[in-house]
Design an enzyme around this catalytic site. Structure first.
Site, PDB file in Angstrom:
ATOM      1  N   HIS A  13      60.677  36.533  27.516  1.00  0.00           N
ATOM      2  CA  HIS A  13      60.685  35.242  27.508  1.00  0.00           C
ATOM      3  C   HIS A  13      60.461  34.499  26.249  1.00  0.00           C
ATOM      4  O   HIS A  13      61.244  33.677  25.613  1.00  0.00           O
ATOM      5  CB  HIS A  13      60.300  34.522  28.703  1.00  0.00           C
ATOM      6  CG  HIS A  13      60.285  33.053  28.654  1.00  0.00           C
ATOM      7  ND1 HIS A  13      61.296  32.452  29.519  1.00  0.00           N
ATOM      8  CD2 HIS A  13      59.786  31.872  28.013  1.00  0.00           C
ATOM      9  CE1 HIS A  13      61.170  31.090  29.504  1.00  0.00           C
ATOM     10  NE2 HIS A  13      60.352  30.749  28.229  1.00  0.00           N
ATOM     11  N   GLU A  14      59.372  34.616  25.853  1.00  0.00           N
ATOM     12  CA  GLU A  14      58.623  34.229  24.736  1.00  0.00           C
ATOM     13  C   GLU A  14      59.121  34.733  23.457  1.00  0.00           C
ATOM     14  O   GLU A  14      59.517  34.038  22.175  1.00  0.00           O
ATOM     15  CB  GLU A  14      56.871  34.284  24.578  1.00  0.00           C
ATOM     16  CG  GLU A  14      56.273  34.028  25.765  1.00  0.00           C
ATOM     17  CD  GLU A  14      56.489  32.549  26.206  1.00  0.00           C
ATOM     18  OE1 GLU A  14      56.826  31.674  25.354  1.00  0.00           O
ATOM     19  OE2 GLU A  14      56.604  32.142  27.308  1.00  0.00           O
ATOM     20  N   HIS A  60      62.398  33.167  22.512  1.00  0.00           N
ATOM     21  CA  HIS A  60      62.236  31.831  21.970  1.00  0.00           C
ATOM     22  C   HIS A  60      62.406  31.888  20.200  1.00  0.00           C
ATOM     23  O   HIS A  60      62.479  30.859  19.703  1.00  0.00           O
ATOM     24  CB  HIS A  60      60.960  31.182  22.273  1.00  0.00           C
ATOM     25  CG  HIS A  60      61.260  30.404  23.652  1.00  0.00           C
ATOM     26  ND1 HIS A  60      61.913  29.540  23.869  1.00  0.00           N
ATOM     27  CD2 HIS A  60      60.367  30.556  24.868  1.00  0.00           C
ATOM     28  CE1 HIS A  60      61.970  28.777  25.002  1.00  0.00           C
ATOM     29  NE2 HIS A  60      60.969  29.577  25.528  1.00  0.00           N
ATOM     30  N   GLU A 115      64.052  26.475  27.401  1.00  0.00           N
ATOM     31  CA  GLU A 115      63.561  27.233  28.432  1.00  0.00           C
ATOM     32  C   GLU A 115      64.621  27.893  29.307  1.00  0.00           C
ATOM     33  O   GLU A 115      64.312  28.889  29.867  1.00  0.00           O
ATOM     34  CB  GLU A 115      62.680  26.303  29.360  1.00  0.00           C
ATOM     35  CG  GLU A 115      61.450  25.524  28.397  1.00  0.00           C
ATOM     36  CD  GLU A 115      60.616  26.643  27.901  1.00  0.00           C
ATOM     37  OE1 GLU A 115      60.697  27.727  28.050  1.00  0.00           O
ATOM     38  OE2 GLU A 115      59.939  26.105  26.907  1.00  0.00           O
TER      39      GLU A 115
END
Length: 906
Positions: free
Chosen positions: A321-322, A325, A344
């Site tokens: 997930h990070e 980004h 998000e």
């Protein structure tokens, strides 16, 4: 000073000047908990100006000057004022800065290394020698860079950053970019080092990061091969001293995920290094600072022998997930917080894609249906939910929407769009979007335009209601008629409300959703028909040839974010097909995600009164031979919800629920047993944990006795007798089934594990289980413990109290006790968590959880009214808590007689 944007009521900084580069110098003092700072900000002057307004908060300003870059004329500010309410610094100048000129703004200041887990803050830990130590770390999302240096703290106002840190020689210093220079300096006879980092790319303030602490690391390389210009990336995972071995797994995941995203986005990762750091005190799960991602320890560190498989999954999905980004959020950034979901929701979806790429055997998208999708549906069924894209006027309001709508609903509608457009067209649209807007800022419409370009479909039109409206639809099959090998379905759509009491005015107000129906039948069980529901009422005809086992089902693979209500006869035919498939795998035509959706939808419809709860329970008879982990997990969740809602009613129903659970899970617990094997698959390990938990927590005596036997041996030092995957279960079973001295002994031993164990996920499992104690004395002890900041980290208070409202066998005592404790100690929490909306909101959620009796609802509402504007920081989650309790109360009132009759019969 704030200005009002013509388009809306956003409180944003004036546009008369804009920064292009920040030179930041910081010198943290980890004894006094302050830091000295200097910043030089290069500005473009857009209008003649004698006033500059920038963001600053929680600091003392010593001096302010402005230099005209061309003439090199310097002027000191005639006045500078901090406004704590607006969190701004207003600077007044005697001489006008001319439009079109360039200026350098220089500010000297002192800031506080706070212990509130945002801004530039301190994190405390005890080293291996038992000494208390501190590290200085940052958390700037959403509006906390202003607590570290004066800046234009809005996502659209991008600049480059040159960072220099002064630190003790032995300390590790990290920032977004690699170190380019280190110099020794002596101050008052003590030696320090000045560490200069390379200039960052153009980026938003909330992504700036730096750390000073005593750290170890492990290192590996990521070697992306696509696109052609991709370069190797140095990956390091930083930990406290002595813990670096636990970083090997996340380092390996990082290297592989960076390679995957480089290819998926077709854009190389733009920085030369990727550092990931485990922070002892961290409010969120992790934060995507460009090139320096920070994590809660439990979300980054993993030990193959000593951690659970759930921990492995959490680390992988959080890292993915990070890293998503780094492109989606960092390279291309939202223009304003109203589009938070774009960051998000997208990162949640493509992070799941990356996990699935690394570990296809995990079946992570099936877990997505049980977890992310159902969580989004549950929250978005409330009136007090909010649209995916929600207007934020003050930047300080944004923390309330870091929730399941922005993350899980955002990811769910992206997944739906990915399925509808096809994976290739979706990916191509994302590539267009990133390439077109890199190093810039965007709004939701920019993504829709790129996806429309790649697919030839008007995506903005399709997605309008999903983004702009609160909630989601329920599709009802009002009637079905078979003629000439065809089936005609009369369908309606309206907003699904989990309370079920929609007014005609509300019904008229809601727009029509564009709904991909994904219809499958016995004639086409694995290839859905591509019908789309675009009206409030619509008739659709599908091929439906004669056959022995006819069925019709909507929302194939549960890719759409909606619920389906079937007439009883159609639902029964689906149930029969499921049962036949479970009895004979060769006859399985209804897949796992579809089985999950059938269960989830009927129980949600029972909750809102359009279905009966006893009918939902009766449907479970078709699943008695179920062997899939995710389907069983959904069944377990639904029964646990009923147990939680009916906690204070006649025991007969709870006893019947236990009987139902044991009928399904006890044979599986017997089959799987307590002994994990290195040859177990990931799913097998999760399955064993689930079936033992379900059987043990619902009263299977064999499981209870064996869990307690093994726990006693584990406490005496036999580490192998109790696998890491079931230690929490053993703790819970022991505390749930003992009282008096024996319970106290277990409690002491489990608390000792929390204090001393070296693996983060195992420590937190021990802490979580303390709240499940049955003994009244231990309930009070847990509540007292949660207040003790010497023993429980500020970030971990939720782990301490969650069990009191959820799993405790003495729930009739522990729930009211938790609520009373919250009210008594609220002034303490307000002070401790004044900038932590997520923790304050969660405290109310956990301590009011399940108190659905009318008198408690009145008491909670009275407290909320009395607190007034003090609760504004968490207004949204508080409203949601109260709505949930009222919805549960109405459910009991409506269906109690039916479920008691079901229990009698069962």
């Amino acid at each position: 000073m704030s200005t009002v944007n013509n388009m809306d009521k956003r409180e944003i900084l004036p546009t008369n000047v804009r920064p292009t580069n920040y030179k930041i110098f910081l010198f943290p003092d980890l004894e006094k908990f302050t830091f000295e700072g200097e910043v030089d900000i290069n500005l473009n002057v857009n209008e003649d100006s004698t006033e500059i307004v920038t963001n600053a908060y929680d600091m003392t300003i010593h001096s302010v000057s402005v230099t005209d870059v061309e003439s090199m004329e310097k002027q000191d500010a005639t006045k500078f004022e901090l406004d704590d309410t607006a969190q701004t610094l207003k600077i007044t100048l005697a001489n006008t800065l001319k439009k079109g000129s360039k200026a350098k703004l220089s500010i000297k200041f002192t800031g506080n290394l706070n212990n509130e887990m945002d801004g530039f803050y301190r994190s405390e830990y005890t080293d291996s020698n038992g000494q208390k130590k501190y590290m200085a770390v940052t958390q700037f999302e959403s509006v906390y860079a202003r607590r570290s240096f004066p800046c234009w703290d809005e996502p659209a106002i991008k600049a480059t950053f040159d960072i220099k840190l002064r630190a003790e020689v032995e300390k590790t210093t990290l920032s977004n970019m690699p170190i380019i220079k280190e110099e020794k300096v002596t101050i008052n006879g003590k030696e320090y080092k000045d560490v200069t980092f390379d200039t960052t790319p153009i980026m938003s303030t909330y992504l700036v990061a730096y750390i000073v602490g005593e750290l170890d690391y492990v290192e590996t390389m990521s070697n992306p091969t696509v696109p052609a210009e991709a370069k190797p990336i140095k990956v390091r995972v930083y930990t406290l001293k002595g813990e670096s071995e636990q970083g090997k797994y996340s380092a390996e995941v990082t290297a592989r995920v960076l390679e995957y995203f480089s290819e998926y986005f077709n854009i190389p990762y733009p920085l030369p290094k990727m550092d990931l750091v485990a922070i002892p005190d961290f409010e969120a799960g992790a934060m995507e600072n460009w090139g320096l991602v920070t994590f809660r320890t439990v979300a980054l560190l993993f030990d193959e022998k000593k951690s659970s498989v759930a921990s492995k999954e959490r680390v992988c999905t959080t890292v993915a997930h990070e890293l998503a980004h780094q492109w989606f959020g960092n390279l291309v950034t939202i223009d304003w917080w109203s589009d938070l979901w774009l960051n998000e929701g997208f990162a949640t979806f493509v992070g799941t894609l990356a996990t699935d790429h690394l570990y296809p055997e995990w079946k992570i998208f099936t877990s997505f249906v049980v977890d992310e999708l159902q969580s989004a549906l549950n929250l978005d069924g409330l009136r007090s939910s909010h649209p995916v894209r929600v207007e934020i006027n003050k930047a300080t309001e944004v923390d309330q929407i870091f929730d399941l709508i922005s993350y899980e609903k955002g990811a769910t509608i992206i997944r739906m769009l990915n399925a509808c457009l096809t994976e290739e067209k979706f990916m191509n649209g994302v590539r267009i979007y990133l390439q077109r807007h890199k190093y810039g800022n965007t709004v939701t419409k920019d993504l829709w335009n790129a996806l429309s370009e790649s697919s030839g479909i008007d995506v903005e039109k399709l997605m309008g209601s999903w983004i702009m409206d609160v909630g989601y639809p329920v599709v009802t099959i009002e009637n079905s008629t078979e003629t000439n090998n065809e089936c005609t379905l009369e369908l309606t759509q309206k907003r699904f409300l989990s309370s079920g009491n929609m007014t005609p005015e509300e019904e008229a107000k809601y727009a029509t959703w564009w709904i991909p129906l994904g219809i499958t039948t016995h004639a086409s069980p694995n290839v859905p028909l591509d019908n789309i529901l675009t009206e409030k009422k619509q008739t659709i005809t599908v091929p439906f040839p004669e056959a022995n086992n006819k069925f019709i089902k909507l929302n194939y693979n549960e890719t759409g974010m909606y619920r389906v209500k079937y007439p009883k006869e159609l639902l029964n035919t689906i149930g029969e097909m499921i049962q036949k498939g479970l009895e004979d795998k060769s006859k399985e035509v209804i897949g796992v995600s579809d089985r999950i959706s059938i269960i989830a939808d009927i129980f949600a419809l029972a909750k809102n009164g359009t279905e009966n709860t006893d009918n939902a329970l009766d449907l479970l008879k078709y699943f008695e031979k179920e062997t899939d982990y995710n389907v069983l997990s959904q069944i377990h969740l639904k029964v646990c919800e009923l147990k939680s809602v009916w906690y204070n009613k006649d025991n007969k129903f709870l006893e019947a629920l236990s009987k139902l659970v044991l009928k399904i899970f006890s044979p599986l617990a017997e089959k799987y047993g307590f002994d994990y094997s290195p040859s177990d698959s990931f799913i097998d390990a999760k399955m064993r944990t689930l079936v033992l938990r379900a059987a043990g927590c619902y009263g299977d005596k064999k499981v209870i006795d064996e869990a307690i036997r093994r726990l006693e041996l584990f406490i005496k030092g036999d580490n192998d007798i109790l696998d890491p995957n079931i230690r929490k279960l053993a703790y819970t079973i022991a505390l749930n089934n003992t009282t008096g001295e024996r319970a106290e002994k277990f409690y002491d031993d489990i608390f000792h594990i929390y204090q001393t164990y070296e693996i983060a996920d195992q420590r937190l499992m021990a802490l979580q289980s303390l709240g499940t104690a049955k003994d009244s004395k231990l309930i009070q002890r847990t509540l007292e413990l949660a207040l003790n900041t010497e023993l429980i980290r500020l970030q971990d208070i939720m782990y301490c109290i969650a069990g009191l409202a959820a799993d405790n066998s003495n729930i009739r005592e522990s729930r009211p006790a938790s609520w009373k404790w919250l009210v008594q100690n609220w002034p303490t929490f307000e002070e401790r968590y004044k900038t932590s909306a997520s923790i304050l909101g969660a405290l109310v959620k956990y301590c009011a959880n399940g108190l659905n009796d009318s008198e408690y609802i009145k008491e909670i509402e009275a407290w909320v009214e009395k607190m007034g504007s003090k609760l504004d920081i968490i207004r949204m989650p508080v409203n949601q808590v109260i709505e949930r309790l009222k919805e549960q109360n109405a459910w009991i009132e409506r269906d109690n007689a039916r479920v008691q009759a079901w229990a009698q019969k069962y």
